[in-house]
Motif scaffolding. Structure first.
Motif, PDB file in Angstrom:
ATOM      1  N   THR A  14      52.364 -26.932  62.849  1.00 23.86           N
ATOM      2  CA  THR A  14      51.598 -26.012  62.001  1.00 23.86           C
ATOM      3  C   THR A  14      52.331 -25.743  60.693  1.00 23.86           C
ATOM      4  OG1 THR A  14      50.597 -24.963  63.927  1.00 23.86           O
ATOM      5  CG2 THR A  14      50.564 -23.710  61.879  1.00 23.86           C
ATOM      6  N   ALA A  15      53.637 -25.530  60.777  1.00 24.09           N
ATOM      7  CA  ALA A  15      54.431 -25.289  59.566  1.00 24.09           C
ATOM      8  C   ALA A  15      54.419 -26.518  58.658  1.00 24.09           C
ATOM      9  CB  ALA A  15      55.853 -24.909  59.939  1.00 24.09           C
ATOM     10  N   LEU A  16      54.568 -27.698  59.238  1.00 22.52           N
ATOM     11  CA  LEU A  16      54.517 -28.937  58.449  1.00 22.52           C
ATOM     12  C   LEU A  16      53.149 -29.118  57.798  1.00 22.52           C
ATOM     13  CD1 LEU A  16      56.402 -31.521  60.672  1.00 22.52           C
ATOM     14  CD2 LEU A  16      57.000 -30.840  58.354  1.00 22.52           C
ATOM     15  N   GLN A  17      52.092 -28.831  58.542  1.00 22.57           N
ATOM     16  CA  GLN A  17      50.742 -28.988  58.021  1.00 22.57           C
ATOM     17  C   GLN A  17      50.522 -28.095  56.802  1.00 22.57           C
ATOM     18  OE1 GLN A  17      47.666 -28.331  60.922  1.00 22.57           O
ATOM     19  NE2 GLN A  17      46.067 -29.093  59.596  1.00 22.57           N
ATOM     20  N   GLN A  18      50.931 -26.856  56.900  1.00 22.92           N
ATOM     21  CA  GLN A  18      50.746 -25.922  55.782  1.00 22.92           C
ATOM     22  C   GLN A  18      51.583 -26.335  54.574  1.00 22.92           C
ATOM     23  OE1 GLN A  18      51.752 -22.181  57.579  1.00 22.92           O
ATOM     24  NE2 GLN A  18      49.720 -21.912  58.483  1.00 22.92           N
ATOM     25  N   GLU A  19      52.834 -26.700  54.805  1.00 27.45           N
ATOM     26  CA  GLU A  19      53.730 -27.056  53.704  1.00 27.45           C
ATOM     27  C   GLU A  19      53.304 -28.364  53.032  1.00 27.45           C
ATOM     28  OE1 GLU A  19      56.639 -26.270  51.018  1.00 27.45           O
ATOM     29  OE2 GLU A  19      55.916 -24.968  52.625  1.00 27.45           O
ATOM     30  N   MET A  20      52.919 -29.357  53.821  1.00 30.22           N
ATOM     31  CA  MET A  20      52.478 -30.633  53.253  1.00 30.22           C
ATOM     32  C   MET A  20      51.189 -30.459  52.449  1.00 30.22           C
ATOM     33  SD  MET A  20      54.684 -32.951  53.754  1.00 30.22           S
ATOM     34  CE  MET A  20      53.710 -34.302  53.152  1.00 30.22           C
ATOM     35  N   ALA A  21      50.265 -29.652  52.960  1.00 32.28           N
ATOM     36  CA  ALA A  21      49.018 -29.396  52.228  1.00 32.28           C
ATOM     37  C   ALA A  21      49.328 -28.762  50.875  1.00 32.28           C
ATOM     38  CB  ALA A  21      48.094 -28.506  53.047  1.00 32.28           C
ATOM     39  N   TYR A  22      50.225 -27.782  50.863  1.00 38.02           N
ATOM     40  CA  TYR A  22      50.597 -27.118  49.612  1.00 38.02           C
ATOM     41  C   TYR A  22      51.253 -28.097  48.643  1.00 38.02           C
ATOM     42  CZ  TYR A  22      52.934 -24.055  46.322  1.00 38.02           C
ATOM     43  OH  TYR A  22      53.380 -23.467  45.174  1.00 38.02           O
ATOM     44  N   LEU A  24      51.146 -31.432  48.528  1.00 36.11           N
ATOM     45  CA  LEU A  24      50.240 -32.484  48.056  1.00 36.11           C
ATOM     46  C   LEU A  24      49.224 -31.939  47.053  1.00 36.11           C
ATOM     47  CD1 LEU A  24      49.704 -34.370  51.418  1.00 36.11           C
ATOM     48  CD2 LEU A  24      50.920 -35.221  49.409  1.00 36.11           C
ATOM     49  N   GLN A  25      48.693 -30.751  47.303  1.00 29.77           N
ATOM     50  CA  GLN A  25      47.740 -30.155  46.366  1.00 29.77           C
ATOM     51  C   GLN A  25      48.408 -29.838  45.035  1.00 29.77           C
ATOM     52  OE1 GLN A  25      46.075 -26.931  48.620  1.00 29.77           O
ATOM     53  NE2 GLN A  25      44.776 -28.293  49.830  1.00 29.77           N
ATOM     54  N   GLN A  26      49.646 -29.367  45.073  1.00 31.70           N
ATOM     55  CA  GLN A  26      50.385 -29.104  43.831  1.00 31.70           C
ATOM     56  C   GLN A  26      50.614 -30.396  43.061  1.00 31.70           C
ATOM     57  OE1 GLN A  26      49.982 -25.609  43.417  1.00 31.70           O
ATOM     58  NE2 GLN A  26      51.750 -26.099  42.199  1.00 31.70           N
ATOM     59  N   GLY A  32      46.946 -33.657  36.960  1.00 29.35           N
ATOM     60  CA  GLY A  32      45.713 -33.419  36.220  1.00 29.35           C
ATOM     61  C   GLY A  32      44.482 -34.039  36.852  1.00 29.35           C
ATOM     62  N   VAL A  33      44.564 -34.367  38.124  1.00 30.80           N
ATOM     63  CA  VAL A  33      43.420 -34.957  38.825  1.00 30.80           C
ATOM     64  C   VAL A  33      42.504 -33.822  39.282  1.00 30.80           C
ATOM     65  CG1 VAL A  33      42.708 -36.355  40.794  1.00 30.80           C
ATOM     66  CG2 VAL A  33      44.836 -36.884  39.591  1.00 30.80           C
ATOM     67  N   SER A  34      41.246 -33.883  38.865  1.00 27.87           N
ATOM     68  CA  SER A  34      40.332 -32.789  39.210  1.00 27.87           C
ATOM     69  C   SER A  34      39.212 -33.226  40.146  1.00 27.87           C
ATOM     70  CB  SER A  34      39.724 -32.198  37.943  1.00 27.87           C
ATOM     71  OG  SER A  34      38.964 -33.186  37.270  1.00 27.87           O
ATOM     72  N   ASN A  35      39.097 -34.525  40.421  1.00 24.61           N
ATOM     73  CA  ASN A  35      37.985 -34.990  41.242  1.00 24.61           C
ATOM     74  C   ASN A  35      38.442 -35.472  42.620  1.00 24.61           C
ATOM     75  OD1 ASN A  35      39.292 -37.267  40.326  1.00 24.61           O
ATOM     76  ND2 ASN A  35      37.430 -38.479  40.159  1.00 24.61           N
ATOM     77  N   LEU A  36      39.536 -34.933  43.122  1.00 27.78           N
ATOM     78  CA  LEU A  36      40.084 -35.367  44.400  1.00 27.78           C
ATOM     79  C   LEU A  36      40.340 -34.155  45.290  1.00 27.78           C
ATOM     80  CD1 LEU A  36      41.277 -37.827  45.982  1.00 27.78           C
ATOM     81  CD2 LEU A  36      43.474 -37.170  45.040  1.00 27.78           C
ATOM     82  N   VAL A  37      39.842 -34.224  46.519  1.00 20.47           N
ATOM     83  CA  VAL A  37      40.094 -33.179  47.507  1.00 20.47           C
ATOM     84  C   VAL A  37      40.896 -33.823  48.630  1.00 20.47           C
ATOM     85  CG1 VAL A  37      39.081 -31.576  49.154  1.00 20.47           C
ATOM     86  CG2 VAL A  37      37.973 -31.969  46.955  1.00 20.47           C
ATOM     87  N   LEU A  38      42.038 -33.233  48.944  1.00 18.98           N
ATOM     88  CA  LEU A  38      42.908 -33.771  49.975  1.00 18.98           C
ATOM     89  C   LEU A  38      43.196 -32.677  50.989  1.00 18.98           C
ATOM     90  CD1 LEU A  38      45.684 -36.227  49.544  1.00 18.98           C
ATOM     91  CD2 LEU A  38      46.249 -34.127  50.722  1.00 18.98           C
ATOM     92  N   SER A  39      43.034 -32.998  52.265  1.00 18.74           N
ATOM     93  CA  SER A  39      43.302 -32.042  53.334  1.00 18.74           C
ATOM     94  C   SER A  39      44.226 -32.674  54.360  1.00 18.74           C
ATOM     95  CB  SER A  39      42.019 -31.629  54.041  1.00 18.74           C
ATOM     96  OG  SER A  39      41.134 -31.011  53.157  1.00 18.74           O
ATOM     97  N   VAL A  40      45.158 -31.899  54.863  1.00 15.86           N
ATOM     98  CA  VAL A  40      45.977 -32.333  55.988  1.00 15.86           C
ATOM     99  C   VAL A  40      45.219 -31.883  57.228  1.00 15.86           C
ATOM    100  CG1 VAL A  40      48.216 -32.159  57.127  1.00 15.86           C
ATOM    101  CG2 VAL A  40      48.090 -32.108  54.640  1.00 15.86           C
ATOM    102  N   THR A  41      44.653 -32.845  57.956  1.00 15.98           N
ATOM    103  CA  THR A  41      43.762 -32.505  59.062  1.00 15.98           C
ATOM    104  C   THR A  41      44.494 -32.285  60.376  1.00 15.98           C
ATOM    105  OG1 THR A  41      43.357 -34.841  59.455  1.00 15.98           O
ATOM    106  CG2 THR A  41      41.787 -33.676  58.055  1.00 15.98           C
ATOM    107  N   ILE A  58      40.853 -37.568  52.675  1.00 18.13           N
ATOM    108  CA  ILE A  58      40.806 -37.682  51.219  1.00 18.13           C
ATOM    109  C   ILE A  58      39.364 -37.898  50.798  1.00 18.13           C
ATOM    110  CG2 ILE A  58      41.614 -38.988  49.223  1.00 18.13           C
ATOM    111  CD1 ILE A  58      44.000 -39.849  51.013  1.00 18.13           C
ATOM    112  N   CYS A  59      38.923 -37.104  49.828  1.00 17.17           N
ATOM    113  CA  CYS A  59      37.546 -37.194  49.357  1.00 17.17           C
ATOM    114  C   CYS A  59      37.537 -37.210  47.827  1.00 17.17           C
ATOM    115  CB  CYS A  59      36.745 -36.008  49.881  1.00 17.17           C
ATOM    116  SG  CYS A  59      35.025 -36.044  49.397  1.00 17.17           S
ATOM    117  N   LEU A  60      36.901 -38.222  47.270  1.00 19.16           N
ATOM    118  CA  LEU A  60      36.709 -38.281  45.828  1.00 19.16           C
ATOM    119  C   LEU A  60      35.395 -37.611  45.480  1.00 19.16           C
ATOM    120  CD1 LEU A  60      37.847 -41.841  44.858  1.00 19.16           C
ATOM    121  CD2 LEU A  60      38.491 -39.754  43.710  1.00 19.16           C
ATOM    122  N   LEU A  61      35.427 -36.761  44.483  1.00 21.29           N
ATOM    123  CA  LEU A  61      34.218 -36.072  44.039  1.00 21.29           C
ATOM    124  C   LEU A  61      33.703 -36.737  42.773  1.00 21.29           C
ATOM    125  CD1 LEU A  61      35.436 -32.396  44.447  1.00 21.29           C
ATOM    126  CD2 LEU A  61      34.106 -33.750  46.057  1.00 21.29           C
TER     127      LEU A  61
END
Length: 69
Positions: A14-22, A24-26, A32-41, A58-61
């Motif tokens: 759980t700790a790894l999931q939260q930290e990796m999500a943060y 990667l999103q940063q 400057g990528v605005s059309n990409l949504v990334l989630s650690v599932t 990973i989802c491209l918008l």
């Protein structure tokens, strides 16, 4: 038959999931990528905590502006 994770594995996962999500999103925002949504599932951790497998979604918008070009 799958072996159930120990409470420690779940806690570390759980700790790894939260930290990796943060992190990667940063990194995505910093580039400057605005059309990409990334989630650690999901994160699975071995019993000895030496290896973690991190699963990403990973989802491209596409916007209507990009479709017109």
């Amino acid at each position: 038959m799958a072996i159930e994770e120990t409470p420690r594995q779940k806690k570390i996962g759980t700790a790894l999931q939260q930290e990796m999500a943060y992190m990667l999103q940063q990194a995505i925002r910093d580039q400057g990528v605005s059309n990409l949504v990334l989630s650690v599932t999901k994160v699975t951790v071995t019993v000895d905590l030496s290896v973690a497998r991190i699963y990403l979604s990973i989802c491209l918008l596409y916007t209507s502006d990009a479709a017109d070009e």
